[in-house]
Write an enzyme that holds these catalytic residues in place. Structure first.
Site, PDB file in Angstrom:
ATOM      1  N   GLY A   1      -0.794  -3.027  -0.129  1.00 32.37           N
ATOM      2  CA  GLY A   1      -1.109  -2.429   1.168  1.00 32.37           C
ATOM      3  C   GLY A   1      -0.372  -1.142   1.459  1.00 32.37           C
ATOM      4  O   GLY A   1      -0.049  -0.841   2.605  1.00 32.37           O
TER       5      GLY A   1
ATOM      6  N   SER B   1      -3.465   0.926  -1.839  1.00 39.89           N
ATOM      7  CA  SER B   1      -3.741   0.273  -0.562  1.00 39.89           C
ATOM      8  C   SER B   1      -4.285  -1.144  -0.760  1.00 39.89           C
ATOM      9  O   SER B   1      -4.383  -1.915   0.185  1.00 39.89           O
ATOM     10  CB  SER B   1      -4.726   1.107   0.252  1.00 39.89           C
ATOM     11  N   CYS B   2      -4.647  -1.485  -2.002  1.00 42.38           N
ATOM     12  CA  CYS B   2      -5.124  -2.845  -2.304  1.00 42.38           C
ATOM     13  C   CYS B   2      -4.014  -3.865  -2.064  1.00 42.38           C
ATOM     14  O   CYS B   2      -2.837  -3.532  -2.004  1.00 42.38           O
ATOM     15  CB  CYS B   2      -5.569  -2.946  -3.753  1.00 42.38           C
ATOM     16  N   LEU B   3      -4.447  -5.114  -1.930  1.00 45.50           N
ATOM     17  CA  LEU B   3      -3.532  -6.197  -1.625  1.00 45.50           C
ATOM     18  C   LEU B   3      -3.666  -7.280  -2.704  1.00 45.50           C
ATOM     19  O   LEU B   3      -4.784  -7.605  -3.108  1.00 45.50           O
ATOM     20  CB  LEU B   3      -3.933  -6.770  -0.264  1.00 45.50           C
TER      21      LEU B   3
END
Lengths: 158, 204
Positions: free
Chosen positions: A89, A24-26
């Site tokens: 994401g 989910s990190c960007l």
């Protein structure tokens, strides 16, 4: 050069900046093509503005972009020449039951788009969402952002 | 309380609590698959968010992950990680044939059920010890890079803290053979409810 969660790094070409195992990190990159100067931020959460205790601002998409921009300008990047790309994401554990974590990646991307638009930095490419993990490599010689998907061994270039 | 100044007595208590919890979970797994399951010494990890993927064996290692939220009087997350080969073997035992993880809904469902049973056994034991009612959410499954799987855990932790507290217990069956099954059990309390998880150490 590895960019870990809640970190950003800046460098000049021909360096390659890499963030591995994005869920989910960007990963957000800013780039001055004329000077082959750029940076990558690896953020965890959407907006950090208005949080009472912002201990490490780089974990927030909006604050990380602002800090990285300041750093790049300090290194000699031309403010008007800067462009941006981003990837990540994903929603790794897609479920109706976990509204707490649902869509956090998409919200991060939204927050990043907002701040880029406010700072008038054009967003040239993005690969956001889905349910696959990504590893991204930013080649500062070319400005290409390469996105690898480990699970099915495919990749794409932004 | 500052995590990097956590007293040894709390670390030891967390290890002990987790050991008992994973002990119950391992017994449940052992009954389910008919194999003896051994536990390794638990680790309490207090690390910057950026270092968490390295603690799990590398951000890009492909793993099968089962993720549950802890609901009730204390909050947190549970993550079970199985290396690819172990996950396939486990599916094989449960369903009768070794499956491609992603293609097969039966394999995914059986692994989710493993997560559900292990987490329930763990939380029952943990809840009794700390005098709190703890319930597992519905389990979620993903097969991907370890780093991508743990992002989900860090979202909750990262809202309030720059350090992650994780209690890890590795377990395995027939660990010296070619058919070994190994897995990692992680408890990651939400920072808001650290005190509840620590209460066992202070006797409150």
């Amino acid at each position: 050069m590895r960019v870990g969660i809640a970190e950003y790094r800046t460098a000049r070409g021909p360096a390659v900046l890499r963030a591995s195992g994005l869920g989910s990190c960007l990963a957000i990159v800013l780039y001055d093509p004329r000077r082959a100067l750029g940076g990558m931020a690896h953020t965890l959460l959407p907006g950090g503005r208005g949080q009472d205790e912002v201990s490490n601002p780089v974990k927030f998409a909006d604050l990380a972009i602002e800090l990285m921009l300041k750093d790049l300008v300090g290194m000699g990047a031309e403010r008007q020449a800067l462009v941006a790309k981003m990837a990540g994401g994903a929603n790794m554990f897609a479920s109706d039951f976990l509204s707490l974590v649902d869509g956090i990646g998409v919200r991060s991307a939204h927050s990043a788009r907002e701040v880029l638009s406010r700072l008038q930095i054009p967003l040239l490419g993005e690969d956001i969402g889905g349910n696959r993990g990504r590893t991204v490599e930013f080649d500062l010689a070319t400005g290409h952002l390469l996105v690898h998907f480990a699970r099915d061994k495919t990749r794409l270039c932004l | 309380m500052l995590l990097d100044q956590m007293p040894d007595v709390q670390r030891d208590a967390l290890k002990e609590v987790s050991n008992i919890g994973v002990g119950h979970a391992a017994t449940a797994l052992s009954k389910m698959i008919g194999r003896r399951i051994e536990l390794f010494v638990p680790r309490v990890l207090v690390t910057p968010l950026a270092d968490v993927p390295a603690c799990l064996g590398g951000a890009e290692t492909l793993m099968a992950g089962i993720f549950l939220r802890i609901l009730g009087d204390a909050r947190g997350s549970i993550m079970l990680l199985f290396p690819q080969a172990s996950a396939s073997r486990l599916c094989g035992i449960l369903t009768g044939c070794e499956q491609e993880l992603l293609e097969n809904q039966v394999a995914v469902s059986s692994l989710k059920e493993v997560g559900n049973i292990l987490a329930s056994a763990y939380l029952n034991a943990l809840g009794d010890l700390i005098g709190k009612k703890l319930l597992p959410s519905v389990p979620c499954f993903a097969y991907d890079m370890a780093g991508a799987l743990v992002d989900t855990l860090l979202v909750e932790v990262g809202r309030k803290s720059d350090l992650a507290l994780m209690v890890e217990t590795e377990f395995g069956g027939e660990i010296d053979s070619d058919t070994s099954i190994r897995g990692h059990f992680f408890l990651i309390p939400d920072p808001e409810t650290y005190e509840a998880f620590f209460s066992v150490a202070t006797g409150d």
